[in-house]
Design an enzyme around this catalytic site. Structure first.
Site, short mmCIF file in Angstrom:
data_model
loop_
_atom_site.label_atom_id
_atom_site.label_comp_id
_atom_site.label_asym_id
_atom_site.label_seq_id
_atom_site.Cartn_x
_atom_site.Cartn_y
_atom_site.Cartn_z
N ARG A 49 -34.22 -92.07 -119.97
CA ARG A 49 -33.88 -92.33 -118.57
C ARG A 49 -34.34 -93.73 -118.24
NH1 ARG A 49 -31.05 -92.32 -114.00
NH2 ARG A 49 -32.34 -92.66 -112.18
N SER A 52 -35.05 -97.48 -111.96
CA SER A 52 -35.55 -98.64 -111.22
C SER A 52 -36.42 -98.18 -110.07
CB SER A 52 -34.37 -99.47 -110.69
OG SER A 52 -33.66 -100.04 -111.75
N GLU A 53 -37.52 -98.89 -109.91
CA GLU A 53 -38.50 -98.57 -108.87
C GLU A 53 -37.84 -98.41 -107.51
OE1 GLU A 53 -42.67 -100.51 -107.43
OE2 GLU A 53 -41.03 -101.88 -107.85
N CYS A 54 -38.25 -97.38 -106.80
CA CYS A 54 -37.82 -97.13 -105.42
C CYS A 54 -39.03 -96.54 -104.71
CB CYS A 54 -36.63 -96.18 -105.38
SG CYS A 54 -36.14 -95.74 -103.69
N CYS A 65 -31.96 -91.72 -100.27
CA CYS A 65 -31.40 -91.93 -101.60
C CYS A 65 -31.68 -90.70 -102.46
CB CYS A 65 -32.00 -93.19 -102.24
SG CYS A 65 -33.81 -93.07 -102.46
N THR A 114 -24.84 -99.27 -98.27
CA THR A 114 -25.88 -99.92 -99.07
C THR A 114 -25.40 -101.22 -99.72
OG1 THR A 114 -27.49 -99.58 -100.85
CG2 THR A 114 -25.41 -98.44 -101.09
N ASP A 126 -25.94 -105.62 -106.80
CA ASP A 126 -26.91 -105.16 -107.79
C ASP A 126 -27.39 -106.36 -108.60
OD1 ASP A 126 -28.40 -103.86 -109.77
OD2 ASP A 126 -26.96 -102.22 -109.96
N ARG A 128 -30.11 -106.13 -110.79
CA ARG A 128 -31.03 -105.66 -111.83
C ARG A 128 -30.70 -106.25 -113.20
NH1 ARG A 128 -30.74 -99.38 -110.31
NH2 ARG A 128 -28.57 -100.04 -110.03
#
Length: 194
Positions: A49, A52-54, A65, A114, A126, A128
């Site tokens: 998996r 990404s940090e949330c 989310c 978003t 995005d 990332r």
């Protein structure tokens, strides 16, 4: 290439079992984590998996989310499988950072989705960087994964970085009244799969 390097590791007992928590650092000082379970080094196809940090979803249990439930589901599936890896990337808000994420929330409160919110703040939808994933997976000698994701860009980025995606497993955790629009935007504008 990000040249993300291993720094240290420790045990991390969780409600799903004991993971090994590994810290990695990029040359600019940005830190990322890998949570490993069981024997994964140099194995065939490894359950993986990429998360990404949330902070609002993972730690503050936001219903805006599906991030927190996806993190928990990923850990649970890896533990149930008795082996796997979860990469926890410090790329808050699709890479725009925590304060800008909250600014984006304020724009969403005004009716923007978003993607529109990020763009109104002057960012791409995005930002990332998934090259980090390749660096971390290569550290563990992992070249092939069963990727727990709905995001085709993660699949493409890992393949571009030389990681074989032997399988993609969807990771759906359900919608609620607060995140239905968010999930629809991810599907319609970002191409997320089912």
């Amino acid at each position: 290439m990000s040249d993300c390097k291993f720094v240290t590791q420790s045990k991390l007992p969780t409600q799903y079992g004991e993971f090994t928590l590994c810290a990695f650092e990029e040359p600019d000082g940005k830190e990322h984590l890998a949570l490993t379970f069981g024997d994964i080094e140099g194995k065939g196809v490894v359950l993986c998996r990429v998360h990404s940090e949330c902070l609002t979803g993972d730690a503050l249990l936001s219903l805006r989310c599906d991030c927190g439930p996806q993190l928990q589901a990923g850990l649970k599936m890896i533990a149930k499988n008795k082996s796997g890896i979860l990469l926890y990337l410090r790329q808050e808000g699709r890479g725009i950072g925590l304060v800008n994420t909250i600014k984006a929330f304020a724009l969403q409160d005004q009716g923007h989705d978003t993607v529109e919110a990020n763009e109104l703040l002057g960012f791409a939808a995005d930002l990332r960087n998934y090259q980090i994933c390749s660096d971390i997976l290569n550290y563990f000698k992992i070249s092939s994964v069963n990727l727990l994701t709905n995001n085709p860009k993660k699949v493409e980025a890992l393949e571009d970085a030389g990681i074989t995606i032997a399988q993609r497993t969807s990771l759906h955790v359900g919608a609620n009244d607060n995140n239905k629009g968010y999930l629809q935007t991810k599907r319609d504008k970002l191409g997320h799969l089912s």
